[in-house]
Design a protein around this motif. Sequence first.
Motif, PDB file in Angstrom:
ATOM      1  N   ARG A 258      -3.011 -16.554   2.192  1.00  0.00           N
ATOM      2  CA  ARG A 258      -2.672 -16.933   0.812  1.00  0.00           C
ATOM      3  C   ARG A 258      -3.011 -15.812  -0.156  1.00  0.00           C
ATOM      4  NH1 ARG A 258      -5.158 -23.112   0.888  1.00  0.00           N
ATOM      5  NH2 ARG A 258      -3.267 -24.181   1.633  1.00  0.00           N
ATOM      6  N   ASN A 259      -4.167 -15.205   0.012  1.00  0.00           N
ATOM      7  CA  ASN A 259      -4.569 -14.134  -0.889  1.00  0.00           C
ATOM      8  C   ASN A 259      -3.629 -12.929  -0.789  1.00  0.00           C
ATOM      9  OD1 ASN A 259      -6.725 -15.741  -1.623  1.00  0.00           O
ATOM     10  ND2 ASN A 259      -8.237 -14.610  -0.419  1.00  0.00           N
ATOM     11  N   ARG A 260      -3.186 -12.635   0.432  1.00  0.00           N
ATOM     12  CA  ARG A 260      -2.291 -11.492   0.609  1.00  0.00           C
ATOM     13  C   ARG A 260      -0.936 -11.759  -0.057  1.00  0.00           C
ATOM     14  NH1 ARG A 260      -2.809  -7.236   4.172  1.00  0.00           N
ATOM     15  NH2 ARG A 260      -5.011  -7.524   3.603  1.00  0.00           N
ATOM     16  N   TYR A 261      -0.401 -12.978   0.129  1.00  0.00           N
ATOM     17  CA  TYR A 261       0.857 -13.312  -0.549  1.00  0.00           C
ATOM     18  C   TYR A 261       0.689 -13.286  -2.061  1.00  0.00           C
ATOM     19  CZ  TYR A 261       3.663 -14.604   3.512  1.00  0.00           C
ATOM     20  OH  TYR A 261       4.395 -14.567   4.667  1.00  0.00           O
ATOM     21  N   ALA A 262      -0.439 -13.784  -2.537  1.00  0.00           N
ATOM     22  CA  ALA A 262      -0.669 -13.809  -3.983  1.00  0.00           C
ATOM     23  C   ALA A 262      -0.679 -12.394  -4.546  1.00  0.00           C
ATOM     24  CB  ALA A 262      -1.978 -14.519  -4.294  1.00  0.00           C
ATOM     25  N   GLN A 263      -1.273 -11.459  -3.826  1.00  0.00           N
ATOM     26  CA  GLN A 263      -1.270 -10.081  -4.301  1.00  0.00           C
ATOM     27  C   GLN A 263       0.153  -9.540  -4.397  1.00  0.00           C
ATOM     28  OE1 GLN A 263      -2.873  -6.940  -1.727  1.00  0.00           O
ATOM     29  NE2 GLN A 263      -3.895  -6.083  -3.541  1.00  0.00           N
ATOM     30  N   TYR A 264       0.953  -9.769  -3.377  1.00  0.00           N
ATOM     31  CA  TYR A 264       2.323  -9.267  -3.401  1.00  0.00           C
ATOM     32  C   TYR A 264       3.135  -9.927  -4.521  1.00  0.00           C
ATOM     33  CZ  TYR A 264       2.156  -6.491   0.886  1.00  0.00           C
ATOM     34  OH  TYR A 264       1.902  -5.520   1.821  1.00  0.00           O
TER      35      TYR A 264
ATOM     36  N   GLN B 254       0.810  -1.217   0.000  1.00  0.00           N
ATOM     37  CA  GLN B 254       0.000   0.000   0.000  1.00  0.00           C
ATOM     38  C   GLN B 254       0.846   1.271   0.000  1.00  0.00           C
ATOM     39  OE1 GLN B 254      -4.216  -1.240   1.800  1.00  0.00           O
ATOM     40  NE2 GLN B 254      -2.793  -0.610   3.382  1.00  0.00           N
ATOM     41  N   HIS B 255       2.127   1.152   0.351  1.00  0.00           N
ATOM     42  CA  HIS B 255       2.972   2.344   0.403  1.00  0.00           C
ATOM     43  C   HIS B 255       3.656   2.639  -0.928  1.00  0.00           C
ATOM     44  CE1 HIS B 255       3.494   2.302   5.075  1.00  0.00           C
ATOM     45  NE2 HIS B 255       2.241   2.438   4.685  1.00  0.00           N
TER      46      HIS B 255
ATOM     47  N   ILE C 190      12.065  -1.592   0.775  1.00  0.00           N
ATOM     48  CA  ILE C 190      11.710  -1.596  -0.647  1.00  0.00           C
ATOM     49  C   ILE C 190      10.641  -0.548  -0.936  1.00  0.00           C
ATOM     50  CG2 ILE C 190      10.586  -2.947  -2.467  1.00  0.00           C
ATOM     51  CD1 ILE C 190      13.479  -3.726  -2.110  1.00  0.00           C
ATOM     52  N   SER C 191       9.591  -0.488  -0.089  1.00  0.00           N
ATOM     53  CA  SER C 191       8.540   0.508  -0.327  1.00  0.00           C
ATOM     54  C   SER C 191       7.937   1.074   0.955  1.00  0.00           C
ATOM     55  CB  SER C 191       7.416  -0.106  -1.173  1.00  0.00           C
ATOM     56  OG  SER C 191       6.741  -1.120  -0.437  1.00  0.00           O
ATOM     57  N   SER C 192       8.142   0.435   2.082  1.00  0.00           N
ATOM     58  CA  SER C 192       7.488   0.867   3.328  1.00  0.00           C
ATOM     59  C   SER C 192       7.885   2.284   3.694  1.00  0.00           C
ATOM     60  CB  SER C 192       7.850  -0.089   4.462  1.00  0.00           C
ATOM     61  OG  SER C 192       7.442  -1.406   4.161  1.00  0.00           O
ATOM     62  N   ASN C 193       6.896   3.077   4.085  1.00  0.00           N
ATOM     63  CA  ASN C 193       6.984   4.520   4.353  1.00  0.00           C
ATOM     64  C   ASN C 193       6.932   5.363   3.080  1.00  0.00           C
ATOM     65  OD1 ASN C 193       7.188   3.838   7.036  1.00  0.00           O
ATOM     66  ND2 ASN C 193       8.928   5.185   7.453  1.00  0.00           N
ATOM     67  N   GLY C 194       6.860   4.733   1.919  1.00  0.00           N
ATOM     68  CA  GLY C 194       6.663   5.471   0.684  1.00  0.00           C
ATOM     69  C   GLY C 194       7.756   6.476   0.393  1.00  0.00           C
ATOM     70  N   ASP C 195       7.420   7.520  -0.339  1.00  0.00           N
ATOM     71  CA  ASP C 195       8.384   8.576  -0.664  1.00  0.00           C
ATOM     72  C   ASP C 195       8.469   9.526   0.528  1.00  0.00           C
ATOM     73  OD1 ASP C 195       8.717   7.431  -3.124  1.00  0.00           O
ATOM     74  OD2 ASP C 195       7.606   8.958  -4.235  1.00  0.00           O
TER      75      ASP C 195
ATOM     76  N   SER D  37      -6.434   0.123   2.603  1.00  0.00           N
ATOM     77  CA  SER D  37      -6.541   1.575   2.731  1.00  0.00           C
ATOM     78  C   SER D  37      -6.411   2.199   1.347  1.00  0.00           C
ATOM     79  CB  SER D  37      -5.445   2.115   3.655  1.00  0.00           C
ATOM     80  OG  SER D  37      -5.381   3.528   3.594  1.00  0.00           O
ATOM     81  N   SER D  38      -7.148   3.264   1.131  1.00  0.00           N
ATOM     82  CA  SER D  38      -7.091   3.983  -0.149  1.00  0.00           C
ATOM     83  C   SER D  38      -6.154   5.172  -0.100  1.00  0.00           C
ATOM     84  CB  SER D  38      -8.491   4.451  -0.553  1.00  0.00           C
ATOM     85  OG  SER D  38      -9.363   3.344  -0.709  1.00  0.00           O
ATOM     86  N   ALA D  39      -5.363   5.288   0.970  1.00  0.00           N
ATOM     87  CA  ALA D  39      -4.519   6.463   1.143  1.00  0.00           C
ATOM     88  C   ALA D  39      -3.252   6.421   0.288  1.00  0.00           C
ATOM     89  CB  ALA D  39      -4.130   6.612   2.615  1.00  0.00           C
ATOM     90  N   GLY D  40      -2.825   5.236  -0.137  1.00  0.00           N
ATOM     91  CA  GLY D  40      -1.585   5.102  -0.885  1.00  0.00           C
ATOM     92  C   GLY D  40      -1.817   4.809  -2.351  1.00  0.00           C
ATOM     93  N   PRO D  41      -0.741   4.526  -3.088  1.00  0.00           N
ATOM     94  CA  PRO D  41      -0.867   4.272  -4.528  1.00  0.00           C
ATOM     95  C   PRO D  41      -1.483   2.919  -4.851  1.00  0.00           C
ATOM     96  CG  PRO D  41       1.407   4.041  -3.825  1.00  0.00           C
ATOM     97  CD  PRO D  41       0.667   4.589  -2.658  1.00  0.00           C
ATOM     98  N   ARG D  42      -1.456   1.981  -3.903  1.00  0.00           N
ATOM     99  CA  ARG D  42      -2.062   0.665  -4.131  1.00  0.00           C
ATOM    100  C   ARG D  42      -2.851   0.275  -2.883  1.00  0.00           C
ATOM    101  NH1 ARG D  42       2.464  -3.171  -7.039  1.00  0.00           N
ATOM    102  NH2 ARG D  42       3.652  -2.873  -5.107  1.00  0.00           N
ATOM    103  N   ARG D  43      -3.798  -0.650  -3.071  1.00  0.00           N
ATOM    104  CA  ARG D  43      -4.691  -1.028  -1.976  1.00  0.00           C
ATOM    105  C   ARG D  43      -4.594  -2.525  -1.722  1.00  0.00           C
ATOM    106  NH1 ARG D  43      -9.622   0.889   0.339  1.00  0.00           N
ATOM    107  NH2 ARG D  43     -11.029  -0.814   0.956  1.00  0.00           N
ATOM    108  N   HIS D  44      -4.520  -2.899  -0.461  1.00  0.00           N
ATOM    109  CA  HIS D  44      -4.518  -4.314  -0.111  1.00  0.00           C
ATOM    110  C   HIS D  44      -5.828  -4.981  -0.533  1.00  0.00           C
ATOM    111  CE1 HIS D  44      -1.200  -4.210   3.194  1.00  0.00           C
ATOM    112  NE2 HIS D  44      -0.744  -4.735   2.077  1.00  0.00           N
ATOM    113  N   GLU D  45      -5.715  -6.248  -0.899  1.00  0.00           N
ATOM    114  CA  GLU D  45      -6.918  -7.035  -1.192  1.00  0.00           C
ATOM    115  C   GLU D  45      -7.667  -7.315   0.123  1.00  0.00           C
ATOM    116  OE1 GLU D  45      -7.150 -10.393  -0.005  1.00  0.00           O
ATOM    117  OE2 GLU D  45      -5.305  -9.912   1.073  1.00  0.00           O
ATOM    118  N   GLY D  46      -8.849  -7.859  -0.010  1.00  0.00           N
ATOM    119  CA  GLY D  46      -9.620  -8.266   1.157  1.00  0.00           C
ATOM    120  C   GLY D  46     -10.351  -7.115   1.817  1.00  0.00           C
TER     121      GLY D  46
END
Length: 516
Positions: free
Chosen positions: A216-222, A165-166, A437-442, A196-205
Amino acid sequence: MTGAPSPDRRRFLTAGAAVLGAATSAQLWLPSVARAAETPLPDGVFGLGIASGDPLPDGIVLWTRLAPDPLNGGGMPDEIVPVEWEIAEDERLRKVVRRGTAHARPEYGHSVHVDVRGLRPGRSYWYRFRAGGRISPTGRTRTAPHPHRKGGTLRVALASCQNWQHGYFTPYADMLAQDPDIVLFVGDYIYESTPSSAGPRRHEGTGEPYTLVQYRNRYAQYRSDPDLAAMHANAPWVVTFDDHEVDNDWAGEIPQDPGKQSHDAFVARLTAAFQAYYEHMPVRATAIPDGPHIQMYRRLEFGRLARLNVLDTRQFRSDQVTSQAAAEDPSLTMLGAEQKQWLLDGLRDLPARWNLIASQIMMAETDILPGDGKLWYYDAWDGYQVERNALLDEFASVRNPVVLSGDRHLTMISDLKKDFADPSSGVVGAEFVGTSISSNGDQDQAAFHSQWDPLKADNPHWKVIDAHRGYHLFDIRRDGIDARVRVVDTVVSPQATASTLATLRVETDEPGVQVV
């Protein structure tokens, strides 16, 4: 083991960036033997990609998971599916050296972990899978050097903390171009946070994962991130987990919020999380979970050049404390008695030049109280002072200890001192805390330095601190380790520009790290 990629390897790296666009025609499979009738599988059955991991001088783990409907439990029938595999000495897989059939079982999410042996040390191989008339992408991997090899170079990429999501996982595109021999991932492969819709991508579920299907679904998304998939397909990974693969700041069988998760409920959550972790990682059968327990600490050898000790700093630790006095309790443990003895034995009995320790969390002190007194982050090694200090005391008598860490979402490169309470204490090692890699965003760089630069006087062991996203790259030789902090200009869009933020050097038999 490294150097400029050959033309063939450059072509393969370029193709790797589009790894998800694999051939699906059964006619492309090399064996030209008649096949028994098989149940056809739908397009996209290899949509989660392929991977390899835990290289040995004569072996490697090959991984895939059959999942034509990855975000809805996988979409496979409740039956065992045969999966053919082959590994070859050439990119076109004409010189096949091993092949066989594995069985993708529904009880393990139709994942496949092939522990291939009988390979040659220190060389590249190419591999792929076939199931139900479908062909996987082709991957490239590499075995470890011969156990007695003294020379050569090992290129290691250190990564951690990839929050979907970040941002996008853009640092992997640059990592792919740098062509590491192995990727060392030290935790937070997924995040368990709610959508959350606050970042550039949104978690599934619709919430945090608790059940096996939800994990499993969360790993599949990543796994669907194309840069992550390409990096998995181009180099072997050595992985371990931190907290977010299960629950933020968990310790042993204690959740972050025991008032909201009963012991039994959290044990069930651990069981689901560990099984999903095993199903999605290129690890050996020794890591098949036993309910709420999984064997993750282990040791890998890279000739006489480097030994890699991979720690587990979650399953065996005491619960986090909340004060300086409590952090100095000698009964607290991060590693547990058995793992601690295992680590000490491996550090003392070292046939290699370099003692590498993969620790999910920061080992060097972080004093966040300006001036007199100390204030620590108690989830890190600072919260386990007595055990940490005893380990650093051991570092003084072992050869070339270098700690590779994650968790902090920052680059924090430090000398490891025998006693952080004594500014004149001797240096006993070096630590590289890789950024995320991406946590905390820019992250706002000016705000970061406004907060952290005033703390440098209280942390004179820090050599580099920074808040860009990226990873660390190490070229390990007998005479020293050359390190680069590789960062990207953004993770909020799918493409980014990479650069080297800092270059550092660790000299053999000279503890500590120097900025070049």
